[in-house]
Motif scaffolding. Sequence first.
Motif, PDB file in Angstrom:
ATOM      1  N   VAL A 173       0.861  -1.182   0.000  1.00  0.00           N
ATOM      2  CA  VAL A 173       0.000   0.000   0.000  1.00  0.00           C
ATOM      3  C   VAL A 173       0.897   1.231   0.000  1.00  0.00           C
ATOM      4  N   MET A 174       0.676   2.127  -0.978  1.00  0.00           N
ATOM      5  CA  MET A 174       1.527   3.303  -1.140  1.00  0.00           C
ATOM      6  C   MET A 174       0.667   4.559  -1.208  1.00  0.00           C
ATOM      7  N   ASP A 175       1.058   5.578  -0.481  1.00  0.00           N
ATOM      8  CA  ASP A 175       0.391   6.866  -0.590  1.00  0.00           C
ATOM      9  C   ASP A 175       0.658   7.419  -1.984  1.00  0.00           C
ATOM     10  N   THR A 176      -0.406   7.659  -2.730  1.00  0.00           N
ATOM     11  CA  THR A 176      -0.280   8.024  -4.142  1.00  0.00           C
ATOM     12  C   THR A 176       0.503   9.315  -4.342  1.00  0.00           C
ATOM     13  N   ARG A 177       0.222  10.328  -3.547  1.00  0.00           N
ATOM     14  CA  ARG A 177       0.827  11.643  -3.763  1.00  0.00           C
ATOM     15  C   ARG A 177       2.317  11.670  -3.427  1.00  0.00           C
ATOM     16  N   THR A 178       2.708  10.924  -2.382  1.00  0.00           N
ATOM     17  CA  THR A 178       4.077  11.059  -1.852  1.00  0.00           C
ATOM     18  C   THR A 178       4.972   9.854  -2.098  1.00  0.00           C
ATOM     19  N   SER A 223       4.610   1.277  -9.136  1.00  0.00           N
ATOM     20  CA  SER A 223       5.019   2.662  -9.448  1.00  0.00           C
ATOM     21  C   SER A 223       4.347   3.142 -10.727  1.00  0.00           C
ATOM     22  N   ALA A 224       4.238   2.252 -11.713  1.00  0.00           N
ATOM     23  CA  ALA A 224       3.598   2.612 -12.969  1.00  0.00           C
ATOM     24  C   ALA A 224       2.107   2.884 -12.760  1.00  0.00           C
ATOM     25  N   TYR A 225       1.434   2.051 -11.974  1.00  0.00           N
ATOM     26  CA  TYR A 225       0.009   2.253 -11.712  1.00  0.00           C
ATOM     27  C   TYR A 225      -0.249   3.517 -10.897  1.00  0.00           C
ATOM     28  N   ASN A 226       0.711   3.857 -10.064  1.00  0.00           N
ATOM     29  CA  ASN A 226       0.548   5.074  -9.262  1.00  0.00           C
ATOM     30  C   ASN A 226       0.397   6.316 -10.153  1.00  0.00           C
ATOM     31  N   ILE A 227       0.983   6.271 -11.336  1.00  0.00           N
ATOM     32  CA  ILE A 227       0.913   7.397 -12.279  1.00  0.00           C
ATOM     33  C   ILE A 227      -0.546   7.724 -12.625  1.00  0.00           C
ATOM     34  N   ASN A 265      -3.210   7.283 -10.839  1.00  0.00           N
ATOM     35  CA  ASN A 265      -3.928   7.856  -9.691  1.00  0.00           C
ATOM     36  C   ASN A 265      -3.321   9.181  -9.230  1.00  0.00           C
ATOM     37  N   ASN A 266      -2.210   9.575  -9.894  1.00  0.00           N
ATOM     38  CA  ASN A 266      -1.487  10.781  -9.480  1.00  0.00           C
ATOM     39  C   ASN A 266      -1.391  11.794 -10.622  1.00  0.00           C
ATOM     40  N   LYS A 267      -2.404  11.839 -11.459  1.00  0.00           N
ATOM     41  CA  LYS A 267      -2.525  12.847 -12.516  1.00  0.00           C
ATOM     42  C   LYS A 267      -1.373  12.804 -13.516  1.00  0.00           C
ATOM     43  N   GLY A 268      -0.825  11.596 -13.734  1.00  0.00           N
ATOM     44  CA  GLY A 268       0.193  11.423 -14.765  1.00  0.00           C
ATOM     45  C   GLY A 268       1.620  11.579 -14.297  1.00  0.00           C
ATOM     46  N   VAL A 269       1.819  11.780 -12.966  1.00  0.00           N
ATOM     47  CA  VAL A 269       3.160  12.032 -12.425  1.00  0.00           C
ATOM     48  C   VAL A 269       3.670  10.798 -11.700  1.00  0.00           C
ATOM     49  N   MET A 270       4.928  10.419 -11.989  1.00  0.00           N
ATOM     50  CA  MET A 270       5.560   9.299 -11.300  1.00  0.00           C
ATOM     51  C   MET A 270       6.251   9.783 -10.040  1.00  0.00           C
ATOM     52  N   VAL A 271       6.069   9.042  -8.955  1.00  0.00           N
ATOM     53  CA  VAL A 271       6.706   9.325  -7.664  1.00  0.00           C
ATOM     54  C   VAL A 271       7.500   8.091  -7.244  1.00  0.00           C
ATOM     55  N   THR A 272       8.699   8.291  -6.759  1.00  0.00           N
ATOM     56  CA  THR A 272       9.521   7.165  -6.302  1.00  0.00           C
ATOM     57  C   THR A 272       8.953   6.583  -5.009  1.00  0.00           C
ATOM     58  N   PRO A 273       8.694   5.280  -4.980  1.00  0.00           N
ATOM     59  CA  PRO A 273       8.216   4.672  -3.735  1.00  0.00           C
ATOM     60  C   PRO A 273       9.316   4.670  -2.679  1.00  0.00           C
ATOM     61  N   ARG A 274       8.948   4.875  -1.428  1.00  0.00           N
ATOM     62  CA  ARG A 274       9.962   4.909  -0.372  1.00  0.00           C
ATOM     63  C   ARG A 274       9.399   4.353   0.931  1.00  0.00           C
ATOM     64  N   ILE A 275      10.227   3.607   1.611  1.00  0.00           N
ATOM     65  CA  ILE A 275       9.846   2.936   2.855  1.00  0.00           C
ATOM     66  C   ILE A 275      10.269   3.763   4.067  1.00  0.00           C
ATOM     67  N   SER A 302     -12.308  11.231  -0.112  1.00  0.00           N
ATOM     68  CA  SER A 302     -12.221  12.664  -0.388  1.00  0.00           C
ATOM     69  C   SER A 302     -10.909  13.282   0.058  1.00  0.00           C
ATOM     70  N   SER A 303     -10.187  12.603   0.967  1.00  0.00           N
ATOM     71  CA  SER A 303      -8.940  13.168   1.504  1.00  0.00           C
ATOM     72  C   SER A 303      -7.696  12.360   1.157  1.00  0.00           C
ATOM     73  N   ASN A 304      -7.872  11.078   0.922  1.00  0.00           N
ATOM     74  CA  ASN A 304      -6.716  10.179   0.769  1.00  0.00           C
ATOM     75  C   ASN A 304      -6.752   9.441  -0.557  1.00  0.00           C
ATOM     76  N   ARG A 305      -5.551   9.185  -1.079  1.00  0.00           N
ATOM     77  CA  ARG A 305      -5.416   8.393  -2.310  1.00  0.00           C
ATOM     78  C   ARG A 305      -4.303   7.365  -2.088  1.00  0.00           C
ATOM     79  N   TYR A 306      -4.633   6.106  -2.270  1.00  0.00           N
ATOM     80  CA  TYR A 306      -3.653   5.039  -2.082  1.00  0.00           C
ATOM     81  C   TYR A 306      -3.595   4.145  -3.317  1.00  0.00           C
TER      82      TYR A 306
END
Length: 576
Positions: A260-265, A429-433, A435-445, A529-533
């Motif tokens: 489970v990854m926070d989409t924005r960060t 990471s590819a699927y996160n794009i 849900n994140n308006k086309g932007v790739m974010v590096t996953p981090r633990i 409404s507040s969170n995207r995962y």
Amino acid sequence: MNSKASKILGLFLVLTVGFIIFLARVFDVATSNRYKDITIKREIETPLRGDIITADGYQIAKSQKRYSVSFNPANVDPAKKEVFVKLLSIYSKKSESEVYSLLKGDDKIIVATDIDARDAKNFRQLSTVLDKMQVFIPKRVGGRFLRYGLEVVENEFFREYPYQDSLEPVLGYVKVEDMGGLLGLEKFYNAALIPSQKGVTFGQRDVGGNIIFNEKTKNSFRQDGMSIKLFVNLKLQKEVERILDEAKPGLLADSIMACVMDTRTGKILTIASSNRYTPYSVQQGTLANMKVDFVQYVYEPGSTIKPIIFSMLLEERRVNIGEMIDCKLGRFQLGQKTVVDEHKMGIVPAEYAIVFSSNVGMTQLALRMDSSSMLDWLKRFGFEQKSSVDLPFELVGNIPKKAQLSSEVVKGILGYGYGMRCNFMQLISAYNIFNNKGVMVTPRITSSVVIDGGAEQALPEPATRRVISENTASKIKNILIEVVEKGTGTSAKTSPLEIGGKTGTAHIAKNGIYAKAFNSSFFGFANDSSNRYTIGVLVVEPKTKHFAADTAVPIFKKIVTTMQEDGFLTKPSTLP
């Protein structure tokens, strides 16, 4: 002189003589070689490896020193034996009879082993008390008299994993010999976790063998390793691990992975595997569990690649939403290969190739792509390169070479996820794009390092980059929602959330041929409404069922429901 005066004079003389004797005794103690040890003592304090701490404050890996306590019965003053027994009994938690039995020996006796730093400190305090009470008899050593008492000795540096197999194999472990990180986070952050300097104290020692702290004492403090703090929530982690553990036997799967990854960060809240191990208790059958499959198991993604291929087509205007394509009733001849579908459709909107997972439809769409452009897009989505998640030994998989894509068969089957290999973190990471308006974010633990004094220093924010337009991302996202609303992922629906995703059921190649073995997966998202995962589930070689709708999707659903119960996502309304 009367009797009363004589008594007063006698008492005065006694006190005067006693005081003179006392002064002589003090002078003797201060100057005599019998009690003054002018030797130099050097003490070394081993520094500790830093801890690993979860987002909810649990030390999931921590370091401790272990100590032993000993004494020589021959050094105990018989006249002070009773007080020694009483005090040692209290501190060692042994009965007085047990302590008396220890005094019968004539060589060094071990009172306690494998005690922690707190107990060691208590025993050192006891040693100081016993020394002041002169419980131990001075012994002549090399022309001097020394008093050898209770010895507290540092044994070893011990790495403890209080929650056993939780977060393994991602957490990793360290070598017993030097406490260097071997696998997982312990390896990746070894440079930060490992201590940098031993503590050394160098000075004269007193009659009890303790260093005298004065202007001549030289002291360098130990420098422990930095601790690291994770984004992982241990409560959620353990709950997801339980979900995987319960699902695995019924599916007879080799393993199950979920993240489970926070989409924005890109913050990873949980990264769980059914195949775990407890450090230092690894059995022969669990050796394979030590491999971090999230980055080391590469596989053909199957139908989960379809939204990625479709987004390329949208970006290059080679397909339109609502455009009608012919799915040939689920059967299409591609050179000498016959492509077949589970859902036998005729002429349908192009997006139905994703919603109902048509291999025939995606094959025809993939053939519209230019070979060079197709490869460039796959690389832009992060394939054949590291996901840059903070884990070591990542395998990047492979995509076809340009020359191979000159074959329509290679290009066509790539449209539904064959002929390339990727790892789990690349795909999430590819699927996160989407849900994140086309932007790739590096996953981090890991979120931060904890430096001396407990101050947290956040790690640098990961780089982000736009991969596709916001418009294309929105279109793919809507298609993925359709998959859940009416396609192959309907059992993922969870009120009142926005759920989308794509199923994938892919044959596994063994010895160069596709065997009757499958990987089943579901990658998608859960939003309120507040969170995207962004959430991914991969079931490796299930044997009782193999379609993702029956394997990975129910696990995805349970994870989302758990997140609702834990407050990460909105719960269903209880109002009538």
